[in-house]
Design an enzyme around this catalytic site. Structure first.
Site, mmCIF file in Angstrom:
data_model
loop_
_atom_site.group_PDB
_atom_site.id
_atom_site.type_symbol
_atom_site.label_atom_id
_atom_site.label_comp_id
_atom_site.label_asym_id
_atom_site.label_seq_id
_atom_site.Cartn_x
_atom_site.Cartn_y
_atom_site.Cartn_z
ATOM 1 N N LYS A 278 21.327 65.944 13.047
ATOM 2 C CA LYS A 278 22.222 64.774 13.105
ATOM 3 C C LYS A 278 23.323 64.922 12.042
ATOM 4 O O LYS A 278 24.499 64.644 12.299
ATOM 5 C CB LYS A 278 21.426 63.488 12.886
ATOM 6 C CG LYS A 278 22.295 62.258 12.783
ATOM 7 C CD LYS A 278 22.247 61.352 13.974
ATOM 8 C CE LYS A 278 23.377 60.332 13.987
ATOM 9 N NZ LYS A 278 23.047 59.044 14.506
ATOM 10 N N HIS B 145 11.405 52.195 23.787
ATOM 11 C CA HIS B 145 12.635 52.993 23.718
ATOM 12 C C HIS B 145 12.317 54.483 23.915
ATOM 13 O O HIS B 145 12.996 55.180 24.678
ATOM 14 C CB HIS B 145 13.295 52.746 22.351
ATOM 15 C CG HIS B 145 14.497 53.594 22.090
ATOM 16 N ND1 HIS B 145 15.700 53.376 22.721
ATOM 17 C CD2 HIS B 145 14.684 54.667 21.279
ATOM 18 C CE1 HIS B 145 16.575 54.272 22.294
ATOM 19 N NE2 HIS B 145 15.982 55.062 21.416
ATOM 20 N N HIS C 255 18.993 54.179 28.309
ATOM 21 C CA HIS C 255 19.538 52.840 28.037
ATOM 22 C C HIS C 255 19.531 51.975 29.287
ATOM 23 O O HIS C 255 19.254 50.770 29.219
ATOM 24 C CB HIS C 255 20.968 52.943 27.499
ATOM 25 C CG HIS C 255 21.026 53.331 26.054
ATOM 26 N ND1 HIS C 255 22.100 53.973 25.494
ATOM 27 C CD2 HIS C 255 20.128 53.167 25.052
ATOM 28 C CE1 HIS C 255 21.863 54.194 24.204
ATOM 29 N NE2 HIS C 255 20.680 53.717 23.915
ATOM 30 N N GLU D 192 32.530 60.458 17.648
ATOM 31 C CA GLU D 192 32.057 60.740 18.995
ATOM 32 C C GLU D 192 33.154 61.261 19.926
ATOM 33 O O GLU D 192 33.232 60.888 21.094
ATOM 34 C CB GLU D 192 31.427 59.485 19.603
ATOM 35 C CG GLU D 192 30.370 59.800 20.623
ATOM 36 C CD GLU D 192 29.434 58.635 20.860
ATOM 37 O OE1 GLU D 192 29.370 58.216 21.988
ATOM 38 O OE2 GLU D 192 28.790 58.162 19.908
HETATM 39 N N1 NAD Z 1 23.390 53.254 14.093
HETATM 40 C C1 NAD Z 1 22.964 54.223 14.855
HETATM 41 O O1 NAD Z 1 23.522 55.334 14.873
HETATM 42 C C2 NAD Z 1 21.753 53.992 15.718
HETATM 43 C C3 NAD Z 1 21.147 55.071 16.379
HETATM 44 C C4 NAD Z 1 20.001 54.823 17.117
HETATM 45 C C5 NAD Z 1 19.473 53.543 17.206
HETATM 46 N N2 NAD Z 1 20.088 52.523 16.555
HETATM 47 C C6 NAD Z 1 19.555 51.151 16.608
HETATM 48 O O2 NAD Z 1 18.298 51.147 15.951
HETATM 49 C C7 NAD Z 1 17.544 50.034 16.422
HETATM 50 C C8 NAD Z 1 16.114 50.458 16.623
HETATM 51 O O3 NAD Z 1 15.604 50.897 15.389
HETATM 52 P P1 NAD Z 1 14.032 51.018 15.126
HETATM 53 O O4 NAD Z 1 13.391 51.678 16.289
HETATM 54 O O5 NAD Z 1 13.872 51.586 13.780
HETATM 55 O O6 NAD Z 1 13.558 49.495 15.223
HETATM 56 P P2 NAD Z 1 13.292 48.346 14.140
HETATM 57 O O7 NAD Z 1 14.232 48.398 13.027
HETATM 58 O O8 NAD Z 1 13.200 47.093 14.923
HETATM 59 O O9 NAD Z 1 11.839 48.712 13.606
HETATM 60 C C9 NAD Z 1 10.751 48.659 14.484
HETATM 61 C C10 NAD Z 1 9.607 47.826 13.903
HETATM 62 O O10 NAD Z 1 8.956 48.580 12.894
HETATM 63 C C11 NAD Z 1 8.770 47.778 11.724
HETATM 64 N N3 NAD Z 1 8.748 48.713 10.618
HETATM 65 C C12 NAD Z 1 9.790 49.338 10.035
HETATM 66 N N4 NAD Z 1 9.354 50.230 9.146
HETATM 67 C C13 NAD Z 1 8.014 50.156 9.156
HETATM 68 C C14 NAD Z 1 6.991 50.859 8.481
HETATM 69 N N5 NAD Z 1 7.265 51.868 7.649
HETATM 70 N N6 NAD Z 1 5.698 50.528 8.732
HETATM 71 C C15 NAD Z 1 5.401 49.555 9.623
HETATM 72 N N7 NAD Z 1 6.323 48.869 10.315
HETATM 73 C C16 NAD Z 1 7.615 49.181 10.076
HETATM 74 C C17 NAD Z 1 9.914 46.815 11.755
HETATM 75 O O11 NAD Z 1 9.616 45.654 11.024
HETATM 76 C C18 NAD Z 1 10.036 46.536 13.264
HETATM 77 O O12 NAD Z 1 9.136 45.532 13.637
HETATM 78 C C19 NAD Z 1 18.229 49.558 17.691
HETATM 79 O O13 NAD Z 1 18.874 48.348 17.450
HETATM 80 C C20 NAD Z 1 19.245 50.646 17.989
HETATM 81 O O14 NAD Z 1 20.401 50.147 18.627
HETATM 82 C C21 NAD Z 1 21.212 52.724 15.815
#
Ligand code: NAD
Length: 365
Positions: free
Chosen positions: A229, A267, A254, A239
């Protein structure tokens, strides 16, 4: 184990991604090396605040920061315009100044929300990303994309805002739920496929141990995927070309998430099905080797990302792809892979998409 540091180039300068077990305790020191801020606002969700907030705040305080803590409810619903407004107001109530710091402690939701608020508060304040999910460590915390969702779609309001540093403590990942672990694994598989033969072979060999979250294997997978990345976004912040590769598997992924209703399909499972579908398309329109399609699917299987059921209407999936903000010039563009490390982007016409989706989706007709 010694932490690994990966450099990311951005139009605003370079920053480091520090990866390893225990690096959370060096947060304050790292923050101090990149910021002269007086105050740091630590943004977490309830879960990450509870699990890691104390350690993160302690480390920042030790480095001389006054720490203010903010928490938001866990989950995608916190990535909203309204929540961003609340967070911005809290920043100003707590006296955050232009040269202070925002620290995002959590998964992609916290990273995107806090990052967006850091980008907009006083036209931009310093940001440190402390990703605590596998997905955030290998993907969302690197590259500077921040944003929130609007009622009509995900990430419709956002900004590019590069962090000053990313601190990815791989030991934090042990407490992740299996579903959140799998979401990250799909991104790891995608990264290996885009990276090349050696990364694919290593992941195939270590997949079972990665599923069991063996620390050394977790660390090397995070390093492989985060490095990819970092390389891609260093070459292409916005992009224009290379960064599109990171959408591999996400065009259909998606669409599945949207058609199923957010949260209904994991996801990772949606992205894995998207990868399988893109692999089929590469065979069909580009003549890629069927053995490569099978190899990708087998890799996803051993990572626990078995083919999901596809009870969705093919037409609805196609309509959703056309509604995506990544559609350019009215065409749905797919990242296709012809082999490890080889990819290209190709527009696929609606008729081909419908025919192929009807082949894999149960009720689509
Ligand atoms: N900015 C970017 O380039 C980019 C790229 C990909 C995805 N995203 C975004 O990321 C989001 C998804 O992120 P995600 O999958 O991390 O979801 P999230 O941030 O919702 O985390 C998932 C769950 O895990 C819990 N959690 C986090 N760390 C933990 C840990 N160490 N132990 C236990 N629980 C923990 C959180 O409280 C949450 O309930 C989406 O909104 C997506 O659009 C952004």
């Amino acid at each position: 184990m010694k932490p690994r540091t990966i450099a990311v180039a951005s139009p605003h300068g370079r920053y480091d991604v520090v990866i390893g077990p225990g690096v959370l305790d060096s947060l304050g020191q790292t923050a101090r090396s990149v910021s002269a801020a007086r105050m740091a606002v630590l943004v977490a969700d309830d879960t990450t605040g509870e699990l890691f907030g104390q350690r993160a705040a302690g480390s920042l305080e030790k480095a001389g920061f006054r720490v203010e803590r903010l928490t938001v409810p866990p989950g995608e619903t916190s990535k909203s315009w309204r929540r961003a407004g609340d967070v911005l107001e809290s920043f100003s109530e707590r006296g955050l100044a232009r040269d202070d710091l925002v620290v995002a402690l959590g998964g992609g939701v916290v990273g995107d929300l806090a990052g967006f608020c850091a980008a907009t508060y006083m036209r931009g304040v310093g940001l440190i990303q402390v990703p605590t999910t596998l997905l955030a460590q290998v993907d969302s915390s690197i590259g500077g994309k921040t944003g929130v969702d609007l009622p009509r779609g995900k990430n419709l309001a956002g900004a590019f805002w590069q962090p000053l540093a990313v601190i990815a403590d791989t030991a934090c990942l042990v407490s992740l739920s299996d579903e959140d672990w799998r979401s990250g694994l799909a991104e790891v598989a995608k990264s290996a496929i885009l990276d090349g033969e050696e990364a694919v072979r290593t992941l195939e060999a270590e997949a079972a141990r990665l599923v069991r979250r063996e620390p050394a294997v977790v660390e090397s997978a995070v390093i492989m995927a985060a490095s990819l990345k970092a390389r891609v976004v260093s070459a292409d912040e916005r992009e224009a070309h290379d960064r599109e590769a990171l959408n591999y598997g996400h065009t259909l992924g998606h669409a599945i998430e949207r058609v199923a209703g957010y949260g209904a399909v994991a996801h990772g499972v949606a992205v894995a099905d998207g990868i399988r579908f893109a692999a089929r398309l590469a065979e069909l329109v580009g003549g890629s080797d069927p053995a490569w399609t099978r190899r990708q699917s087998d890799l996803l299987d051993v990572l626990g990302l078995r083919r999901g059921e596809c009870p969705y209407d093919a037409q609805a999936l196609v309509a959703s792809m056309y509604a995506d903000k990544k559609v350019r010039g009215g065409e749905v563009r797919f990242v296709l892979s012809d082999g490890p490390g080889r990819w290209r982007v190709q527009a696929i016409d609606e008729a081909t998409l419908l025919t192929e989706l009807r082949g894999v989706c149960g009720t689509g007709h």
